[in-house]
Design a protein around this motif. Sequence first.
Motif, PDB file in Angstrom:
ATOM      1  N   TRP A  86      36.298  29.246  16.173  1.00  0.00           N
ATOM      2  CA  TRP A  86      35.952  28.026  15.436  1.00  0.00           C
ATOM      3  C   TRP A  86      35.111  28.263  14.181  1.00  0.00           C
ATOM      4  CZ3 TRP A  86      37.738  23.301  15.100  1.00  0.00           C
ATOM      5  CH2 TRP A  86      36.939  22.280  14.586  1.00  0.00           C
ATOM      6  N   PRO A  87      34.008  29.051  14.292  1.00  0.00           N
ATOM      7  CA  PRO A  87      33.189  29.203  13.077  1.00  0.00           C
ATOM      8  C   PRO A  87      33.842  30.056  11.996  1.00  0.00           C
ATOM      9  CG  PRO A  87      32.073  30.057  15.058  1.00  0.00           C
ATOM     10  CD  PRO A  87      33.482  29.794  15.436  1.00  0.00           C
ATOM     11  N   ILE A  88      34.909  30.760  12.360  1.00  0.00           N
ATOM     12  CA  ILE A  88      35.489  31.722  11.431  1.00  0.00           C
ATOM     13  C   ILE A  88      36.623  31.129  10.606  1.00  0.00           C
ATOM     14  CG2 ILE A  88      36.667  33.961  11.236  1.00  0.00           C
ATOM     15  CD1 ILE A  88      35.521  34.628  14.016  1.00  0.00           C
ATOM     16  N   GLU A  89      37.519  30.389  11.278  1.00  0.00           N
ATOM     17  CA  GLU A  89      38.808  30.092  10.645  1.00  0.00           C
ATOM     18  C   GLU A  89      38.703  29.161   9.439  1.00  0.00           C
ATOM     19  OE1 GLU A  89      42.080  30.570  14.087  1.00  0.00           O
ATOM     20  OE2 GLU A  89      40.525  29.099  14.484  1.00  0.00           O
ATOM     21  N   ALA A  90      38.042  28.030   9.604  1.00  0.00           N
ATOM     22  CA  ALA A  90      37.950  27.096   8.476  1.00  0.00           C
ATOM     23  C   ALA A  90      37.064  27.697   7.385  1.00  0.00           C
ATOM     24  CB  ALA A  90      37.405  25.750   8.939  1.00  0.00           C
ATOM     25  N   ARG A  91      36.078  28.483   7.819  1.00  0.00           N
ATOM     26  CA  ARG A  91      35.188  29.107   6.835  1.00  0.00           C
ATOM     27  C   ARG A  91      35.964  30.118   6.001  1.00  0.00           C
ATOM     28  NH1 ARG A  91      30.051  32.964   7.642  1.00  0.00           N
ATOM     29  NH2 ARG A  91      29.241  32.734   5.525  1.00  0.00           N
ATOM     30  N   ASN A  92      36.743  30.911   6.677  1.00  0.00           N
ATOM     31  CA  ASN A  92      37.540  31.909   5.964  1.00  0.00           C
ATOM     32  C   ASN A  92      38.517  31.228   4.995  1.00  0.00           C
ATOM     33  OD1 ASN A  92      38.379  34.635   5.525  1.00  0.00           O
ATOM     34  ND2 ASN A  92      40.285  34.052   6.516  1.00  0.00           N
ATOM     35  N   ALA A  93      39.088  30.110   5.442  1.00  0.00           N
ATOM     36  CA  ALA A  93      40.061  29.397   4.591  1.00  0.00           C
ATOM     37  C   ALA A  93      39.400  28.884   3.309  1.00  0.00           C
ATOM     38  CB  ALA A  93      40.681  28.243   5.363  1.00  0.00           C
ATOM     39  N   ALA A  94      38.141  28.454   3.417  1.00  0.00           N
ATOM     40  CA  ALA A  94      37.436  27.971   2.220  1.00  0.00           C
ATOM     41  C   ALA A  94      37.240  29.111   1.228  1.00  0.00           C
ATOM     42  CB  ALA A  94      36.090  27.365   2.620  1.00  0.00           C
ATOM     43  N   ILE A  95      36.874  30.272   1.767  1.00  0.00           N
ATOM     44  CA  ILE A  95      36.665  31.439   0.895  1.00  0.00           C
ATOM     45  C   ILE A  95      37.995  31.850   0.253  1.00  0.00           C
ATOM     46  CG2 ILE A  95      36.007  33.881   0.849  1.00  0.00           C
ATOM     47  CD1 ILE A  95      34.209  33.261   3.349  1.00  0.00           C
ATOM     48  N   ALA A  96      39.021  31.993   1.084  1.00  0.00           N
ATOM     49  CA  ALA A  96      40.305  32.545   0.610  1.00  0.00           C
ATOM     50  C   ALA A  96      40.996  31.631  -0.394  1.00  0.00           C
ATOM     51  CB  ALA A  96      41.227  32.795   1.801  1.00  0.00           C
ATOM     52  N   ASN A  97      40.711  30.317  -0.301  1.00  0.00           N
ATOM     53  CA  ASN A  97      41.457  29.354  -1.140  1.00  0.00           C
ATOM     54  C   ASN A  97      40.601  28.658  -2.192  1.00  0.00           C
ATOM     55  OD1 ASN A  97      44.171  29.503   0.171  1.00  0.00           O
ATOM     56  ND2 ASN A  97      42.924  28.998   1.962  1.00  0.00           N
ATOM     57  N   HIS A  98      39.364  29.098  -2.359  1.00  0.00           N
ATOM     58  CA  HIS A  98      38.474  28.515  -3.381  1.00  0.00           C
ATOM     59  C   HIS A  98      38.392  26.991  -3.230  1.00  0.00           C
ATOM     60  CE1 HIS A  98      38.659  32.448  -5.174  1.00  0.00           C
ATOM     61  NE2 HIS A  98      39.876  32.304  -5.668  1.00  0.00           N
ATOM     62  N   CYS A  99      38.231  26.528  -2.000  1.00  0.00           N
ATOM     63  CA  CYS A  99      38.131  25.070  -1.793  1.00  0.00           C
ATOM     64  C   CYS A  99      37.103  24.782  -0.701  1.00  0.00           C
ATOM     65  CB  CYS A  99      39.497  24.500  -1.412  1.00  0.00           C
ATOM     66  SG  CYS A  99      40.082  25.066   0.181  1.00  0.00           S
ATOM     67  N   PHE A 100      36.807  23.503  -0.497  1.00  0.00           N
ATOM     68  CA  PHE A 100      35.937  23.113   0.613  1.00  0.00           C
ATOM     69  C   PHE A 100      36.808  22.866   1.844  1.00  0.00           C
ATOM     70  CE2 PHE A 100      33.497  22.027  -3.124  1.00  0.00           C
ATOM     71  CZ  PHE A 100      32.199  22.369  -2.769  1.00  0.00           C
ATOM     72  N   THR A 101      36.320  23.234   3.026  1.00  0.00           N
ATOM     73  CA  THR A 101      37.039  22.900   4.262  1.00  0.00           C
ATOM     74  C   THR A 101      36.092  22.150   5.199  1.00  0.00           C
ATOM     75  OG1 THR A 101      36.484  25.005   5.305  1.00  0.00           O
ATOM     76  CG2 THR A 101      38.589  24.903   4.116  1.00  0.00           C
ATOM     77  N   CYS A 102      36.670  21.210   5.932  1.00  0.00           N
ATOM     78  CA  CYS A 102      35.875  20.350   6.814  1.00  0.00           C
ATOM     79  C   CYS A 102      36.494  20.391   8.205  1.00  0.00           C
ATOM     80  CB  CYS A 102      35.905  18.905   6.315  1.00  0.00           C
ATOM     81  SG  CYS A 102      35.325  18.729   4.621  1.00  0.00           S
ATOM     82  N   ALA A 103      35.832  21.069   9.127  1.00  0.00           N
ATOM     83  CA  ALA A 103      36.374  21.256  10.477  1.00  0.00           C
ATOM     84  C   ALA A 103      35.733  20.242  11.424  1.00  0.00           C
ATOM     85  CB  ALA A 103      36.086  22.680  10.938  1.00  0.00           C
ATOM     86  N   ILE A 104      36.571  19.500  12.128  1.00  0.00           N
ATOM     87  CA  ILE A 104      36.082  18.407  12.997  1.00  0.00           C
ATOM     88  C   ILE A 104      36.682  18.590  14.391  1.00  0.00           C
ATOM     89  CG2 ILE A 104      36.009  15.899  13.331  1.00  0.00           C
ATOM     90  CD1 ILE A 104      36.837  15.754  10.293  1.00  0.00           C
ATOM     91  N   ASN A 105      35.849  18.529  15.394  1.00  0.00           N
ATOM     92  CA  ASN A 105      36.346  18.670  16.766  1.00  0.00           C
ATOM     93  C   ASN A 105      35.820  17.531  17.638  1.00  0.00           C
ATOM     94  OD1 ASN A 105      37.568  19.772  19.038  1.00  0.00           O
ATOM     95  ND2 ASN A 105      35.879  21.187  19.456  1.00  0.00           N
ATOM     96  N   ARG A 106      36.602  17.134  18.632  1.00  0.00           N
ATOM     97  CA  ARG A 106      36.106  16.067  19.505  1.00  0.00           C
ATOM     98  C   ARG A 106      35.073  16.618  20.490  1.00  0.00           C
ATOM     99  NH1 ARG A 106      40.297  12.633  22.587  1.00  0.00           N
ATOM    100  NH2 ARG A 106      41.370  12.596  20.599  1.00  0.00           N
ATOM    101  N   VAL A 107      34.497  15.721  21.293  1.00  0.00           N
ATOM    102  CA  VAL A 107      33.362  16.069  22.141  1.00  0.00           C
ATOM    103  C   VAL A 107      33.615  15.640  23.583  1.00  0.00           C
ATOM    104  CG1 VAL A 107      30.862  15.816  22.415  1.00  0.00           C
ATOM    105  CG2 VAL A 107      31.867  15.492  20.183  1.00  0.00           C
ATOM    106  N   GLY A 108      33.145  16.454  24.508  1.00  0.00           N
ATOM    107  CA  GLY A 108      33.064  16.039  25.908  1.00  0.00           C
ATOM    108  C   GLY A 108      34.271  16.423  26.736  1.00  0.00           C
TER     109      GLY A 108
END
Length: 384
Positions: free
Chosen positions: A268-290
Amino acid sequence: MAGAEWESLDECLKKYLPLADLKEVKRILYGKETRTLDLPRRALEAACQGDFELQGYAFEAAEEQRRCPQLVRVGLVQNKTPLSTNAPVAEQVSTVHRRIEAIVEVAAMCGVNIICFQEAWNMPFAFCTREKLPWTEFAESAEDGLTTRFCQKLAKKHGMVVISPILERDHDHGDVLWNTAVVISNSGAVLGKTRKNHIPRVGDFNESTYYMEGNLGHPVFQTQFGRIAVNICYGRHHPLNWLMYSINGAEIIFNPSATIGALSESFWPIEARNAAIANHCFTCAINRVGQEHFPNEFTSGDGKKAHQDFGYFYGSSYVTAPDGSRTPGLSRNRDGLLVTELDLNLCRQMSDLWTFKMTGRYEMYARELAEAVKPDYNPHIVKE
Ligand SMILES: NC(=O)NCCC(=O)O
């Protein structure tokens, strides 16, 4: 595997690391420090009363001479399903609508311009069951279903772009189902929709029982606040999926998800973060709870006993900037709203610095991939 008793990685690091070490650990794990946003007191009070977490951060870009800062505030919402999964369908839908309405009110107080909810936000994540009824009854028209009309009202009232990921029933094309994100403009008009391109075939994520791979490609939506795209859940494991949204000009890519700790928490902490770096954009990762319990037992096809719950949805929603810096995550356990201010100028600044779009060699990959997908392709392996 930690469930609700463990709050979050951030809390754990804060609790046990001496300040000097924490700073270095964060520099490496989280990148450049994000500024904490001053949120209005009435928003903080309303969140406290509404029993959800509220956090705010800002990413900054360097000042430019020929462009003003392009500031935009995004809101990420993570939540539990408020009613039991065996409550009547209409009641479950209206209850989660009320819950989200209250959270969006607070987002409006915080000046949020674009808000995104979690994947299939208006229903329990029932795809583990493989049962059709009652779960397919949660599907709605993307254009004028109850949930879209509800989101249109919110969008208009608050002047906010709303991204509403739902189970879509396409009435005009044989009543088929899709996993879709509806994008509603801040005017209240439906701007368009995008569909989940990659369907999981892992663990209890039996989603292929319900809908097919998306057929709308990689649309990017031009909003008043920037160009946005939605890469739904499992698409985050596919670097080319992120790439295509970026090639179409996305400045912010949202990743509304539903995923559980036993399966994906270390990714989880890696994939969206890596995508932001690789694509020069902001990424927003959202997951449900419980944890969601279902009326009937199901098996996971792994020889283990039949069970009635999916596993632990661990929240931890976060935003990453194109320079790789990221916000702390929301809690693993509580409903929450993460407000983040972005300066979109950072996309081009990082692109100029790292030049991945210039050094990408897309023509070489396009040529090689076009060959590799042919049935008679011979992998290029050099042997002695
Ligand atoms: N909703 C969904 O696609 N989940 C699949 C599991 C994962 O990607 O972590």
